[in-house]
Design an enzyme around this catalytic site. Sequence first.
Site, PDB file in Angstrom:
ATOM      1  N   ASP A  11       1.470 -12.091  -1.699  1.00 43.37           N
ATOM      2  CA  ASP A  11       0.442 -11.287  -1.025  1.00 43.37           C
ATOM      3  C   ASP A  11       1.138 -10.472   0.064  1.00 43.37           C
ATOM      4  OD1 ASP A  11      -1.555 -10.367   0.663  1.00 43.37           O
ATOM      5  OD2 ASP A  11      -2.624 -12.283   0.743  1.00 43.37           O
ATOM      6  N   ASN A  25      -6.803   4.870  -0.818  1.00 44.30           N
ATOM      7  CA  ASN A  25      -7.414   5.999  -1.534  1.00 44.30           C
ATOM      8  C   ASN A  25      -7.505   7.177  -0.562  1.00 44.30           C
ATOM      9  OD1 ASN A  25     -10.040   5.920  -0.140  1.00 44.30           O
ATOM     10  ND2 ASN A  25     -10.287   3.978  -1.224  1.00 44.30           N
ATOM     11  N   GLY A  33      -8.905  -4.132  -3.768  1.00 44.61           N
ATOM     12  CA  GLY A  33      -7.517  -4.479  -4.069  1.00 44.61           C
ATOM     13  C   GLY A  33      -6.686  -4.711  -2.829  1.00 44.61           C
ATOM     14  N   ASP A  35      -5.715  -2.614  -0.608  1.00 45.89           N
ATOM     15  CA  ASP A  35      -6.289  -1.893   0.537  1.00 45.89           C
ATOM     16  C   ASP A  35      -7.325  -2.774   1.255  1.00 45.89           C
ATOM     17  OD1 ASP A  35      -6.895   0.246   2.206  1.00 45.89           O
ATOM     18  OD2 ASP A  35      -7.925   1.420   0.686  1.00 45.89           O
ATOM     19  N   SER A 122      -0.846   2.064  -7.664  1.00 46.33           N
ATOM     20  CA  SER A 122      -1.580   2.661  -8.804  1.00 46.33           C
ATOM     21  C   SER A 122      -1.752   1.754 -10.021  1.00 46.33           C
ATOM     22  CB  SER A 122      -0.952   3.984  -9.277  1.00 46.33           C
ATOM     23  OG  SER A 122      -1.280   5.041  -8.416  1.00 46.33           O
ATOM     24  N   THR A 123      -1.197   0.530  -9.984  1.00 45.74           N
ATOM     25  CA  THR A 123      -1.279  -0.305 -11.202  1.00 45.74           C
ATOM     26  C   THR A 123      -2.496  -1.226 -11.227  1.00 45.74           C
ATOM     27  OG1 THR A 123       0.049  -2.165 -10.377  1.00 45.74           O
ATOM     28  CG2 THR A 123       1.245  -0.316 -11.369  1.00 45.74           C
ATOM     29  N   GLY A 124      -3.376  -1.096 -10.231  1.00 47.73           N
ATOM     30  CA  GLY A 124      -4.617  -1.879 -10.212  1.00 47.73           C
ATOM     31  C   GLY A 124      -5.744  -1.048 -10.811  1.00 47.73           C
ATOM     32  N   TYR A 126      -6.385   1.923 -10.510  1.00 46.41           N
ATOM     33  CA  TYR A 126      -5.967   3.280 -10.914  1.00 46.41           C
ATOM     34  C   TYR A 126      -5.263   3.302 -12.273  1.00 46.41           C
ATOM     35  CZ  TYR A 126      -7.321   5.423  -6.415  1.00 46.41           C
ATOM     36  OH  TYR A 126      -8.018   5.906  -5.333  1.00 46.41           O
TER      37      TYR A 126
HETATM   38  P1  ADP Z   1      -4.568   1.159  -6.971  1.00 43.79           P
HETATM   39  O1  ADP Z   1      -5.896   1.752  -6.669  1.00 43.79           O
HETATM   40  O2  ADP Z   1      -3.428   1.961  -6.381  1.00 43.79           O
HETATM   41  O3  ADP Z   1      -4.380   0.827  -8.405  1.00 43.79           O
HETATM   42  P2  ADP Z   1      -5.021  -1.679  -6.313  1.00 43.79           P
HETATM   43  O4  ADP Z   1      -5.119  -2.280  -4.976  1.00 43.79           O
HETATM   44  O5  ADP Z   1      -6.200  -1.753  -7.218  1.00 43.79           O
HETATM   45  O6  ADP Z   1      -4.547  -0.172  -6.067  1.00 43.79           O
HETATM   46  O7  ADP Z   1      -3.794  -2.297  -7.079  1.00 43.79           O
HETATM   47  C1  ADP Z   1      -2.446  -2.014  -6.795  1.00 43.79           C
HETATM   48  C2  ADP Z   1      -1.622  -3.256  -6.992  1.00 43.79           C
HETATM   49  O8  ADP Z   1      -1.789  -4.104  -5.855  1.00 43.79           O
HETATM   50  C3  ADP Z   1      -2.023  -4.087  -8.214  1.00 43.79           C
HETATM   51  O9  ADP Z   1      -0.845  -4.395  -8.944  1.00 43.79           O
HETATM   52  C4  ADP Z   1      -2.635  -5.343  -7.597  1.00 43.79           C
HETATM   53  O10 ADP Z   1      -2.350  -6.481  -8.404  1.00 43.79           O
HETATM   54  C5  ADP Z   1      -1.899  -5.428  -6.296  1.00 43.79           C
HETATM   55  N1  ADP Z   1      -2.518  -6.221  -5.210  1.00 43.79           N
HETATM   56  C6  ADP Z   1      -3.808  -6.547  -4.999  1.00 43.79           C
HETATM   57  N2  ADP Z   1      -3.944  -7.284  -3.878  1.00 43.79           N
HETATM   58  C7  ADP Z   1      -2.688  -7.434  -3.356  1.00 43.79           C
HETATM   59  C8  ADP Z   1      -2.138  -8.116  -2.229  1.00 43.79           C
HETATM   60  N3  ADP Z   1      -2.905  -8.784  -1.354  1.00 43.79           N
HETATM   61  N4  ADP Z   1      -0.785  -8.044  -2.027  1.00 43.79           N
HETATM   62  C9  ADP Z   1       0.003  -7.364  -2.891  1.00 43.79           C
HETATM   63  N5  ADP Z   1      -0.451  -6.710  -3.975  1.00 43.79           N
HETATM   64  C10 ADP Z   1      -1.778  -6.756  -4.204  1.00 43.79           C
END
Ligand code: ADP
Length: 174
Positions: A11, A25, A33, A35, A122-124, A126
């Site tokens: 994390d 965003n 996510g 953010d 961007s891999t979540g 997006y």
């Molecule tokens: P995006 O909109 O850029 O895709 P997301 O937050 O949905 O952003 O996802 C981006 C990446 O961050 C994903 O691979 C997700 O698994 C990861 N993620 C989500 N929460 C955390 C966290 N607390 N620490 C690190 N990575 C995270």
Amino acid sequence: MKTEIKLIKGDITTMTVDAIVNAANSSLLGGGGVDGAIHRKGGPQILEECKVIRNRQGKCKTGDAVYTSAGLLPAKYVIHTVGPIWMMGKNKETELLASCYRKSLEIADSLLVKSIAFPNISTGVYHFPKTEAAQIAIDIVKEFIDNNNKNIEEVIFVCFDDENYRIYENILAE
Ligand code: ADP
């Protein structure tokens, strides 16, 4: 200077580094996510600073980055970058994702940051394909280290999911 690239699964909000990068965003006003996690654990200070930036410059463009303090998080700074939404590769997503990593590194270096942690931008939600995104992230970090870096000693890729972790492990082992 020899800059180290490290990989961990975890994390990003728990990282004791000078700067963590947020996959924000364009509103800069928070989302889900990573953010959501950063604003939740970092407290209201980060959002207040984001609002000041918005009032000054408007939204943050895709591929661009801005920075704030890190509120209650152990890091000193949060660098907020806006990754591209995957549109089947038709919208310059590759260049825009590269720009996210490059601009974040430029800001960090200018802030005299020694250690920086990146999520998998961007891999979540997006939906950027994970292997391609990891290759871009690693290529841009290596390029920056070799050509532009003055102060960064450590770059850490923080993977939240197993799939991304395995992808990074494979590419970094090449
Ligand atoms: P995006 O909109 O850029 O895709 P997301 O937050 O949905 O952003 O996802 C981006 C990446 O961050 C994903 O691979 C997700 O698994 C990861 N993620 C989500 N929460 C955390 C966290 N607390 N620490 C690190 N990575 C995270």
